[in-house]
Design a protein around this motif. Structure first.
Motif, PDB file in Angstrom:
ATOM      1  N   ALA A 126       7.907 -13.450  -9.185  1.00 27.95           N
ATOM      2  CA  ALA A 126       6.655 -12.878  -8.676  1.00 27.95           C
ATOM      3  C   ALA A 126       6.791 -11.374  -8.455  1.00 27.95           C
ATOM      4  N   LEU A 127       7.926 -10.961  -7.926  1.00 30.65           N
ATOM      5  CA  LEU A 127       8.148  -9.536  -7.700  1.00 30.65           C
ATOM      6  C   LEU A 127       8.176  -8.758  -9.011  1.00 30.65           C
ATOM      7  N   MET A 128       8.909  -9.263  -9.974  1.00 27.51           N
ATOM      8  CA  MET A 128       9.016  -8.562 -11.253  1.00 27.51           C
ATOM      9  C   MET A 128       7.659  -8.456 -11.942  1.00 27.51           C
TER      10      MET A 128
ATOM     11  N   LYS B 240       0.823  -1.213   0.000  1.00 29.26           N
ATOM     12  CA  LYS B 240       0.000   0.000   0.000  1.00 29.26           C
ATOM     13  C   LYS B 240       0.856   1.262   0.000  1.00 29.26           C
ATOM     14  N   HIS B 241       1.806   1.328   0.921  1.00 27.60           N
ATOM     15  CA  HIS B 241       2.608   2.542   1.024  1.00 27.60           C
ATOM     16  C   HIS B 241       3.572   2.687  -0.145  1.00 27.60           C
ATOM     17  N   HIS B 242       4.100   1.582  -0.629  1.00 28.94           N
ATOM     18  CA  HIS B 242       5.021   1.669  -1.768  1.00 28.94           C
ATOM     19  C   HIS B 242       4.299   2.223  -2.986  1.00 28.94           C
TER      20      HIS B 242
ATOM     21  N   ASN C  92       6.914   5.532  -7.833  1.00 30.64           N
ATOM     22  CA  ASN C  92       6.499   5.094  -9.172  1.00 30.64           C
ATOM     23  C   ASN C  92       7.534   4.186  -9.824  1.00 30.64           C
ATOM     24  N   MET C  93       8.599   3.869  -9.077  1.00 26.92           N
ATOM     25  CA  MET C  93       9.630   2.961  -9.566  1.00 26.92           C
ATOM     26  C   MET C  93       9.954   1.922  -8.505  1.00 26.92           C
ATOM     27  N   ALA C  94      10.225   0.689  -8.941  1.00 28.34           N
ATOM     28  CA  ALA C  94      10.500  -0.402  -8.004  1.00 28.34           C
ATOM     29  C   ALA C  94      11.693  -1.213  -8.484  1.00 28.34           C
TER      30      ALA C  94
ATOM     31  N   LYS D 241       5.485  -4.891 -12.808  1.00 24.12           N
ATOM     32  CA  LYS D 241       4.972  -4.545 -14.137  1.00 24.12           C
ATOM     33  C   LYS D 241       3.456  -4.418 -14.121  1.00 24.12           C
ATOM     34  N   ASP D 242       2.785  -5.325 -13.414  1.00 20.31           N
ATOM     35  CA  ASP D 242       1.322  -5.280 -13.361  1.00 20.31           C
ATOM     36  C   ASP D 242       0.812  -4.012 -12.698  1.00 20.31           C
ATOM     37  N   ASN D 243       1.628  -3.415 -11.835  1.00 18.19           N
ATOM     38  CA  ASN D 243       1.185  -2.233 -11.097  1.00 18.19           C
ATOM     39  C   ASN D 243       1.744  -0.926 -11.658  1.00 18.19           C
ATOM     40  N   GLY D 244       2.259  -0.998 -12.862  1.00 19.12           N
ATOM     41  CA  GLY D 244       2.614   0.223 -13.578  1.00 19.12           C
ATOM     42  C   GLY D 244       3.872   0.926 -13.118  1.00 19.12           C
ATOM     43  N   TYR D 245       4.769   0.224 -12.462  1.00 23.00           N
ATOM     44  CA  TYR D 245       6.013   0.837 -12.010  1.00 23.00           C
ATOM     45  C   TYR D 245       7.011   0.964 -13.171  1.00 23.00           C
TER      46      TYR D 245
END
Length: 621
Positions: free
Chosen positions: A329-331, A298-300, A305-307, A335-339
């Motif tokens: 899973a992280l990658m 949530k907070h991230h 906007n970048m991960a 991508k799924d969350n628009g980072y």
């Protein structure tokens, strides 16, 4: 100089010091302080010259110890340690240390003193001494660097760091003992191997006040940095650069179905995705079904906007099947969350981050096998995440780590960049390095030299990564700007890739984060600011984080939110003119623009760019 050695400590006449090649063991507890320049750069809870040592306490080290038979010097192969005469000071003699050859570890040259007396965990201690820098030191400021260590058989009781300048300065450093001492096994030392320099120290005191005083009740010389002042000139200059480089004019026209302009139409302009990358690590803990994992996600998402992964795709880790599954899973989540996504790292020339078989190959010196193993890894991992990554860190910390190049040759770096471009031509390719932004200017020179080698051998190097880890000594703002300019002059876009501040002074951390971020955001060469440590569940490791373990926000976190979510955001509402136009200046990035008139509403997506026309038309039905 030479003298006899008696046990663990040197025994000699009062005006000499024994010297050998022993060193203080590296302690594990840190209490950190810094002396900046004398130009109004000290923030003290009292005038430094007016501070006095409080009465009471057990004198564990005194000026007599400092110059007496229990003094002990070490590291003669790196320089010289001697007693010198001093005039016009409250003391007559000082220890002068010249570091002529840079040791591998800062604690390989210095002096140490036997501590007489008992220290119990939780005792309040005060270390007081004078220091000044005579030569060498920081290439730009001339500042020295002195480490004070209080150890019991290598275990840290307390530690401090100061950076003296040319004038004598008295330091007051209170701290709380972390462990018990042991009789005849405890020593206080001063180390001088952090840089080439000549430094003098004098009038050393170590007092144990036990439980009768707290750290807050003792005098202290506090750390600060040049440019922290509210009216520092650089602030106005930075705001002007932000206005010029991070914003652009946006021209919006609202029309009706026939193409005629609509006056007094309501227009809402909302920045949805900043063009500037504000990033942070998001690790495997976020994948779990826990409250902390939910808070991480949530907070991230709210703040960044970048991960990137903190360590899941480092070579040794990624080849473990379980960890690779987590990385996958992280990658996918990124991508799924628009980072925007940075992948860290393809090549890191440290054997302890390489797979075990790779370490064996390095020992064998089999060039062909080593080269194939490296290229196979690059090809496998990049192919796995192709299309998911905006930027790859191709090479990391190469200035001080060269275990692959030592076998394959310096031109091998370019080959890794070439292969990376061949596999994923759409991803940016980064060269990432630590400590290039001002603490060791010679390191930025060596970094730029390696960049030249990469490009001279045909390597497609796109961006420079500046890690930005800030520990004991925050960099003055004028120095920071100068070194950013130096790196930018090479011509590559710059990114801060691993920023954190390792200090327990929360206000200092907040102020420095505000100023560091502002300097980065205002500099036209930068496109990214990434925080490395922002939350941890381990209370012992929260020093550099922006959240506490219970998810309450720290002052530095509030600073980040104020800058990124408020000051550097564009969310405006207004009305069109009689000609149907609405104009504002906004931060570069991707927008939702909504127009409402005559009961009709329409939203369009728009991208505000630095060099674009930035004219948008909304036609209502």
């Amino acid at each position: 100089m030479t003298a006899s050695i008696d046990g663990a400590y040197g025994c000699q006449k009062a005006s000499t010091i024994t010297q050998d090649d022993e060193s203080m063991n590296n302690p594990i507890f840190y209490v950190k302080f810094l002396c900046c320049s004398l130009l109004a750069c000290w923030l003290c809870n009292a005038n430094v010259s007016a501070q006095v040592i409080p009465d009471g306490g057990d004198r564990l080290v005194t000026p007599a110890t400092f110059l007496g038979s229990e003094a002990h010097a070490y590291g003669k192969k790196y320089g010289d340690v001697k007693v010198v005469t001093v005039k016009d000071m409250p003391f007559d003699h000082a220890i002068e240390v010249t570091t002529a050859i840079q040791p591998e570890k800062y604690y390989h040259i210095g002096t140490k003193y036997k501590v007489n007396g008992t220290i119990k965990r939780g005792d309040t201690l005060l270390c007081v001494f004078y220091a000044r820098s005579l030569a060498g030191g920081n290439n730009e400021t001339g500042g020295g660097m002195v480490h004070m260590n209080l150890n019991m058989l290598g275990k840290g009781i307390g530690k401090a760091i100061v950076a003296p300048n040319a004038q004598w300065m008295q330091y007051f450093i209170p701290f709380e003992a972390q462990i018990d001492s042991q009789d005849k096994r405890t020593a206080m030392g001063f180390s001088f191997g952090a840089q080439l320099q000549t430094v003098q120290i004098a009038d050393i005191h170590l007092i144990n006040y036990g439980k009768f005083k707290t750290v807050d009740q003792l005098p202290v010389t506090k750390i600060t940095y040049r440019g922290r002042e509210a009216d520092a000139p650089w602030r106005k200059e930075a705001q002007q650069r932000i206005e010029k480089h991070r914003k652009a004019a946006m021209n919006i026209t609202v029309k009706d179905a026939s193409g005629s302009p609509i006056p007094n139409a309501k227009v809402d302009v909302n920045l949805k995705r900043h063009a500037f990358w504000f990033g942070c690590t998001l690790n495997v803990l976020s994948l779990y079904d826990t409250d902390d994992a939910a808070n991480l996600r949530k907070h991230h998402k709210r703040l960044f906007n970048m991960a990137l992964c903190e360590g899941s795709i480092v070579w040794r880790v990624w080849e473990e099947p379980k960890r690779r599954k987590q990385a996958d899973a992280l990658m996918q989540y990124y991508k799924d969350n628009g980072y925007y996504v940075r992948a860290h790292v393809l090549v890191w020339e440290k054997s302890n981050v390489m797979p075990k078989d790779m370490r064996q190959l390095l020992k064998s010196g089999d060039k062909d096998a080593i080269r194939k193993r490296v290229t196979d890894h690059i090809r496998t991992i990049m192919t796995t995440y192709k299309g998911m990554v905006d930027e790859w860190v191709v090479e990391n910390e190469a200035v001080d780590n060269s275990e692959l190049r030592d076998v394959l040759g310096k031109e091998s770096m370019a080959q890794w960049f070439k292969l990376a471009r061949e596999i994923d031509p759409n991803a940016k390719l980064m060269f990432n390095e630590n400590r290039t932004e001002g603490l060791k200017p010679d390191k930025s020179d060596r970094f730029l030299k390696l960049a030249e080698i990469i490009e001279e051998n045909g390597g497609p190097l796109d961006t420079f990564g500046i890690q930005g880890h800030t520990g004991e000594i925050p960099i003055h703002m004028d120095e920071l700007k100068a070194n950013f300019d130096k790196l930018a002059a090479y011509g590559k876009p710059l990114a801060i890739t691993e920023f954190d501040i390792d200090t327990t002074d929360e206000q200092l951390k907040a102020d420095y984060m505000r100023d560091y971020m502002t300097m980065v955001f205002s500099h036209p060469a930068f496109y990214n600011f990434t925080i490395w440590k922002w939350w941890t569940s381990n209370p012992a490791r929260t020093v550099a984080s922006v959240y506490n373990t219970d998810w309450t926000i720290k002052p530095c976190g509030k600073v980040y939110e104020d800058l990124v979510l408020k000051q550097w955001q564009t969310n405006e509402t207004g009305s069109t003119s009689m000609s149907g136009e609405y104009q504002i200046r906004g931060f570069l990035g991707e927008y939702d623009i909504t127009a409402t008139a005559n009961g009709q509403t329409k939203t369009i997506a728009a991208k505000l760019t630095r060099d674009g026309k930035n004219t948008f038309v909304i036609q209502l039905p």
